[in-house]
Design an enzyme around this catalytic site. Structure first.
Site, PDB file in Angstrom:
ATOM      1  N   ASP A   9       0.632  -0.982   0.290  1.00 38.70           N
ATOM      2  CA  ASP A   9       0.062   0.691  -0.410  1.00 38.70           C
ATOM      3  C   ASP A   9       1.016   1.320   0.148  1.00 38.70           C
ATOM      4  O   ASP A   9       2.031   1.096   0.222  1.00 38.70           O
ATOM      5  CB  ASP A   9      -0.820   0.096   1.589  1.00 38.70           C
ATOM      6  CG  ASP A   9      -1.551   1.251   1.380  1.00 38.70           C
ATOM      7  OD1 ASP A   9      -2.277   1.312  -0.486  1.00 38.70           O
ATOM      8  OD2 ASP A   9      -1.817   1.578   2.448  1.00 38.70           O
ATOM      9  N   SER A  10       0.250   1.800  -0.021  1.00 38.09           N
ATOM     10  CA  SER A  10       0.959   3.689  -0.551  1.00 38.09           C
ATOM     11  C   SER A  10       1.253   4.176   1.606  1.00 38.09           C
ATOM     12  O   SER A  10       2.382   4.593   1.399  1.00 38.09           O
ATOM     13  CB  SER A  10       0.245   4.656  -0.781  1.00 38.09           C
ATOM     14  OG  SER A  10      -0.783   4.716  -0.278  1.00 38.09           O
ATOM     15  N   TYR A  41       0.081   8.460  -2.653  1.00 37.84           N
ATOM     16  CA  TYR A  41      -0.120   8.306  -4.468  1.00 37.84           C
ATOM     17  C   TYR A  41      -0.938   8.731  -5.401  1.00 37.84           C
ATOM     18  O   TYR A  41      -0.775   9.044  -6.377  1.00 37.84           O
ATOM     19  CB  TYR A  41      -0.180   7.050  -4.420  1.00 37.84           C
ATOM     20  CG  TYR A  41       1.332   5.569  -3.802  1.00 37.84           C
ATOM     21  CD1 TYR A  41       2.485   6.477  -3.581  1.00 37.84           C
ATOM     22  CD2 TYR A  41       1.134   4.722  -4.898  1.00 37.84           C
ATOM     23  CE1 TYR A  41       3.177   5.530  -3.244  1.00 37.84           C
ATOM     24  CE2 TYR A  41       2.368   4.106  -4.314  1.00 37.84           C
ATOM     25  CZ  TYR A  41       2.964   4.049  -3.527  1.00 37.84           C
ATOM     26  OH  TYR A  41       4.580   2.857  -3.308  1.00 37.84           O
ATOM     27  N   GLY A  42      -1.935   9.169  -5.043  1.00 39.39           N
ATOM     28  CA  GLY A  42      -3.071   9.891  -5.366  1.00 39.39           C
ATOM     29  C   GLY A  42      -2.754  10.769  -6.509  1.00 39.39           C
ATOM     30  O   GLY A  42      -2.908  11.311  -7.014  1.00 39.39           O
ATOM     31  N   CYS A  72      -4.400  -0.751  -2.385  1.00 44.47           N
ATOM     32  CA  CYS A  72      -3.805   1.379  -2.559  1.00 44.47           C
ATOM     33  C   CYS A  72      -4.409   0.718  -4.253  1.00 44.47           C
ATOM     34  O   CYS A  72      -4.389   0.227  -5.009  1.00 44.47           O
ATOM     35  CB  CYS A  72      -2.694   1.287  -3.358  1.00 44.47           C
ATOM     36  SG  CYS A  72      -2.344   2.456  -3.680  1.00 44.47           S
ATOM     37  N   ASN A  73      -6.068   1.386  -4.094  1.00 46.97           N
ATOM     38  CA  ASN A  73      -6.510   1.627  -5.428  1.00 46.97           C
ATOM     39  C   ASN A  73      -5.849   2.302  -6.176  1.00 46.97           C
ATOM     40  O   ASN A  73      -6.330   2.389  -7.775  1.00 46.97           O
ATOM     41  CB  ASN A  73      -8.154   2.341  -4.669  1.00 46.97           C
ATOM     42  CG  ASN A  73      -9.333   1.845  -4.298  1.00 46.97           C
ATOM     43  OD1 ASN A  73      -9.728   1.308  -4.734  1.00 46.97           O
ATOM     44  ND2 ASN A  73      -9.092   1.605  -2.786  1.00 46.97           N
ATOM     45  N   THR A  74      -4.742   3.489  -5.834  1.00 44.31           N
ATOM     46  CA  THR A  74      -4.976   4.682  -7.490  1.00 44.31           C
ATOM     47  C   THR A  74      -3.299   3.071  -7.912  1.00 44.31           C
ATOM     48  O   THR A  74      -3.258   3.389  -9.223  1.00 44.31           O
ATOM     49  CB  THR A  74      -3.432   5.497  -6.619  1.00 44.31           C
ATOM     50  OG1 THR A  74      -4.305   6.237  -5.970  1.00 44.31           O
ATOM     51  CG2 THR A  74      -2.818   6.402  -7.681  1.00 44.31           C
ATOM     52  N   GLU A 151      -2.736   9.294   7.554  1.00 45.14           N
ATOM     53  CA  GLU A 151      -1.170   9.435   7.094  1.00 45.14           C
ATOM     54  C   GLU A 151      -0.671   9.788   8.530  1.00 45.14           C
ATOM     55  O   GLU A 151       0.561   9.856   9.164  1.00 45.14           O
ATOM     56  CB  GLU A 151      -0.364   9.906   6.340  1.00 45.14           C
ATOM     57  CG  GLU A 151      -1.286   8.029   5.134  1.00 45.14           C
ATOM     58  CD  GLU A 151      -0.273   6.730   5.649  1.00 45.14           C
ATOM     59  OE1 GLU A 151       1.104   7.686   6.412  1.00 45.14           O
ATOM     60  OE2 GLU A 151      -0.696   5.663   4.984  1.00 45.14           O
ATOM     61  N   CYS A 184     -10.688   4.258  -1.615  1.00 43.76           N
ATOM     62  CA  CYS A 184      -8.980   4.276  -1.517  1.00 43.76           C
ATOM     63  C   CYS A 184      -8.740   3.732  -0.073  1.00 43.76           C
ATOM     64  O   CYS A 184      -9.940   3.591   0.686  1.00 43.76           O
ATOM     65  CB  CYS A 184      -8.802   5.924  -0.964  1.00 43.76           C
ATOM     66  SG  CYS A 184      -7.140   6.045  -0.145  1.00 43.76           S
ATOM     67  N   THR A 185      -8.512   2.427   0.425  1.00 45.45           N
ATOM     68  CA  THR A 185      -7.883   1.751   1.984  1.00 45.45           C
ATOM     69  C   THR A 185      -7.455   2.064   3.011  1.00 45.45           C
ATOM     70  O   THR A 185      -8.075   1.928   4.491  1.00 45.45           O
ATOM     71  CB  THR A 185      -6.708   0.338   1.794  1.00 45.45           C
ATOM     72  OG1 THR A 185      -5.999   1.580   1.140  1.00 45.45           O
ATOM     73  CG2 THR A 185      -7.694  -0.460   0.697  1.00 45.45           C
ATOM     74  N   HIS A 186      -7.550   3.936   2.635  1.00 45.16           N
ATOM     75  CA  HIS A 186      -7.380   4.299   4.221  1.00 45.16           C
ATOM     76  C   HIS A 186      -8.561   5.474   4.283  1.00 45.16           C
ATOM     77  O   HIS A 186      -8.668   5.366   5.719  1.00 45.16           O
ATOM     78  CB  HIS A 186      -6.536   5.888   3.219  1.00 45.16           C
ATOM     79  CG  HIS A 186      -4.752   5.767   4.080  1.00 45.16           C
ATOM     80  ND1 HIS A 186      -4.758   5.306   2.643  1.00 45.16           N
ATOM     81  CD2 HIS A 186      -3.968   6.101   4.190  1.00 45.16           C
ATOM     82  CE1 HIS A 186      -3.269   5.661   2.575  1.00 45.16           C
ATOM     83  NE2 HIS A 186      -2.919   5.490   3.696  1.00 45.16           N
TER      84      HIS A 186
END
Length: 276
Positions: A9-10, A41-42, A72-74, A151, A184-186
């Protein structure tokens, strides 16, 4: 098969996927790598996201993983097809599982997707949704402030709700909207304020949780599941601060996240071995 599952993941958001994997597959060992030093990353160009993802995969390949989860979706939007061409192991992203789950629950066929600039700009979710069902009304919205909040590791419920309210204004009163994909996994870490803002009539879909369910099914189908008798030990790596990673993770993970290791990605590894 006694080999670990790799999760990339980012940053820390992919731990929402890891948590669900641990719940569903308590015997499976996970190796998690979060690229926190270069998160988010977005907003990054596609080429940069591809390069960073390849670097993380190169690291996990050395750990002899049997399956890769791009949490990570991106990164999923920009790299999953490339990685499936290059790697011989199964690869699960977070976009297709989220799309399938949303279509299952929507009654009005009106779905919204929120995500990073990169994910929304890629149109990966509308494409995935339309491939399954063409008679959908789809809205997508970038929420670039969400990932930095998560984050940072320091946000009050009041501050989070304010940011969520302001970010989601364009979709809060859409006619017929009954399903929202957290692209987004966040974002599941902000699930409570998101639910409060969107209201009880909107079903919230976590793409990361759906991806974990797909991993469970794939391990069984391809006979890759660990068949022994153990409680798995998991390993966590970050390109940033191990202390901050542990602090954030242990606020909501069921598994104690300790002894996180910092790694320095060697970009030359990818340049020398483009085919893995």
């Amino acid at each position: 098969m006694d080999q670990p599952i790799g999760v990339i993941d980012s940053g820390v958001g992919g731990l929402t996927v890891a948590r669900e994997l641990m719940r569903q597959l308590p015997k499976e060992q996970l190796i998690y790598l979060g690229d926190t030093i270069r998160c988010p990353y977005g907003p990054r160009p596609e080429a940069e996201v591809v390069q960073f993802t390849l670097e993380m995969v190169e690291f996990l390949q050395k750990k002899q993983i049997k399956l890769l989860v791009i949490a990570c979706n991106t990164a999923t939007a920009f790299t999953i097809d490339l990685l499936r061409e290059r790697l011989s192991i199964p690869i699960i992203g977070v976009i297709q599982p989220g799309a399938r789950a949303a279509i299952k629950v929507t009654k009005t066929k009106t779905i919204a997707v929120i995500g990073t600039d990169g994910t929304i700009g890629s149109k990966a979710y509308p494409k995935a949704l339309k491939q399954i069902s063409s008679d959908l009304t789809i809205y997508d919205l970038a929420c670039p402030q969400f990932v930095p909040i998560v984050e940072s590791g320091h946000f009050s419920p009041e501050a989070a709700k304010h940011v969520v309210e302001q970010s989601l204004k364009p979709i809060t009163n859409l006619r017929g909207l009954d399903t929202l994909i957290l692209g987004c996994t966040h974002y599941p870490l902000l699930a409570e304020p998101i639910k409060q803002v969107m209201g009880a009539n909107v079903e919230i879909i976590s793409s990361g949780e759906e991806a974990a369910r797909e991993v469970s099914a794939l391990l069984s189908y391809q006979a890759l599941a660990y068949r022994g008798n153990r409680l798995a030990k998991h390993f966590f790596y970050t390109t940033g601060s191990p202390e901050l990673f542990e602090q954030i993770a242990n606020r909501w993970m069921d598994y104690p996240v300790q002894h996180v290791e910092n790694i320095v990605i060697d970009q030359s590894l990818v340049e020398k071995n483009k085919s893995f």
